[in-house]
Design a protein around this motif. Sequence first.
Motif, short mmCIF file in Angstrom:
data_model
loop_
_atom_site.label_atom_id
_atom_site.label_comp_id
_atom_site.label_asym_id
_atom_site.label_seq_id
_atom_site.Cartn_x
_atom_site.Cartn_y
_atom_site.Cartn_z
N GLY A 72 -50.92 56.66 20.14
CA GLY A 72 -50.42 55.93 18.98
C GLY A 72 -51.48 55.06 18.34
O GLY A 72 -52.66 55.40 18.31
N ARG A 73 -51.05 53.89 17.87
CA ARG A 73 -51.91 53.05 17.05
C ARG A 73 -51.85 51.60 17.55
O ARG A 73 -50.76 51.08 17.81
N LYS A 74 -53.01 50.97 17.66
CA LYS A 74 -53.10 49.56 18.06
C LYS A 74 -53.27 48.70 16.82
O LYS A 74 -53.92 49.08 15.86
N ILE A 283 -42.05 54.27 20.53
CA ILE A 283 -42.27 53.27 21.59
C ILE A 283 -43.13 52.16 21.01
O ILE A 283 -44.20 52.41 20.45
N ILE A 284 -42.64 50.94 21.14
CA ILE A 284 -43.40 49.76 20.74
C ILE A 284 -43.67 48.94 21.98
O ILE A 284 -42.76 48.67 22.77
N PHE A 285 -44.92 48.56 22.16
CA PHE A 285 -45.31 47.74 23.31
C PHE A 285 -45.95 46.47 22.78
O PHE A 285 -46.92 46.51 22.03
N THR A 331 -55.67 55.51 17.20
CA THR A 331 -56.24 54.78 16.07
C THR A 331 -56.03 53.28 16.23
O THR A 331 -55.18 52.84 17.02
N VAL A 332 -56.78 52.52 15.46
CA VAL A 332 -56.74 51.06 15.53
C VAL A 332 -56.70 50.50 14.11
O VAL A 332 -57.44 50.97 13.23
N ASP A 333 -55.85 49.52 13.88
CA ASP A 333 -55.80 48.79 12.60
C ASP A 333 -56.20 47.35 12.89
O ASP A 333 -55.49 46.62 13.57
N GLU A 334 -57.34 46.95 12.35
CA GLU A 334 -57.85 45.61 12.58
C GLU A 334 -57.69 44.70 11.36
O GLU A 334 -58.16 43.56 11.39
N ASP A 368 -45.49 51.94 6.08
CA ASP A 368 -46.72 52.62 5.71
C ASP A 368 -47.89 52.17 6.57
O ASP A 368 -48.75 52.97 6.94
N VAL A 369 -47.91 50.88 6.88
CA VAL A 369 -48.98 50.35 7.73
C VAL A 369 -48.91 50.96 9.13
O VAL A 369 -49.91 51.40 9.68
N LEU A 370 -47.71 51.00 9.70
CA LEU A 370 -47.57 51.55 11.05
C LEU A 370 -47.90 53.04 11.07
O LEU A 370 -48.34 53.57 12.10
#
Length: 463
Positions: A72-74, A283-285, A331-334, A368-370
Amino acid sequence: MKKFSLYAGLMLACAVFVVLVGFKPQPTKKAAATERPNIIIILTDDMGYSDIACFGGNFVPTPNIDRIAANGRKFTQYYSAAPICSPSRVGMLTGMNPARWNFSTFLDNRKHNKAAEQADWLDPKAPSIARIFKNAGYATGHFGKWHMGGGRDVKNAPGFENYGFDEHNSTYESPDPDPLLTATDWIWSNKDSIKRWDRSRYFVDKTLDFMKRHKGQPCFVNLWPDDVHTPWVPQVKTEYTGLYPMNPEQEAAFKLVLKEYDVQIGRLLDGLKEMGLDKNTIIIFTSDNGPLPSFRGSRAMGLRGSKLSLYEGGTRMPFIISWPGHVPAGTVDESSELSSTDLMPTLTKFAGIKLPEGYKGDGIDRGDVLLGKPALRNKDLFWEYGRNATAFNYPRPIDKSPNLAVRSGEWKLLMNADGSDIELYNILKDKKESNNLAAQESKKVDELKVRLMAWWQTIPHLK
């Protein structure tokens, strides 16, 4: 000829009607319902920003939690609604700032709650993400810590069903504690049938059983373990002594508990895959608030503050979302700011559910961001903690933050409600909040101070 055409048209319409009736649309609707994603929100208790390996932690390997990130995405700029458990959980459940529902710190006995100018439980009239999903046809479950009403001398808190949950198993700090977890009237006892080190396993088992029994129906689940909150009681060969478990600042105990917690997250992921539910489950952690103790800031990657603080270490949390085929893997969103209050409008939209008419939350749709498109939030984030001098604790050694804060784009302003102790940070350039720019950026201070105080005036104040 016209009569014949009319007759033929009527016959054709009847034939079409018969065919449509023969198809029986009900199964089609049911199929559409089962295609809606399952949702599991894993809310870890008191986890620091960098406790886990995929967020830079080096305490123990966390390969299973890292699997969620790999799939997923961080997000590195995600914020809880408060720096302490009860109001943080209210923010996630309602999609609103917890102060709007008279939550300012953790719930305790009635005397403490009154001194903290807060309610004894969450008003059942408050919006609830579980109720919204239940009303849309989801099976809803809560497995783990609650801490939004019940426990101590509060014996008449509303039950889980009032917030839209079909099933639940919870701890002492709830309106209906699970007897296997609460042999005594306290948060943990060596007399409990489910031992402290097995609680996360128990809540994972309950989650998987719930998902299995409701297979074919979309599920919304709060999996809210009370790890990695103290007391840290790993399974050890030596007999429990009865002393305060393992010394809460003993890193060895913390590492063992974190390692076991990761194992149980792995069991959750494996169980979903075995049932064929892994592909259509979001799943959200994340965590409810910062760590305490923080081991000299090492559990929050050196961010200033911890639990009980409005500095970044108290409110900036690890956040991972996995949804195969939708969220880009690995992927990562900073750059995108997220808030726990954003989950209500975002997840309901993912499920094709309309929010109730008149709902006015503090979160915004960040779908959209997620799903992989970074964007500024374009809506301020507000916090409060420490509204008086009698009912609030602070980190030790004391580095007390001012009691109000606002994050607006790259800027973060902290100040007390009386206008004192103003601090301004460029949070993108100075995430450790070490360079107070209030004196140099007076115009920005004035701008954010007006907005912060305007927000504060909208908050109810119990006396």
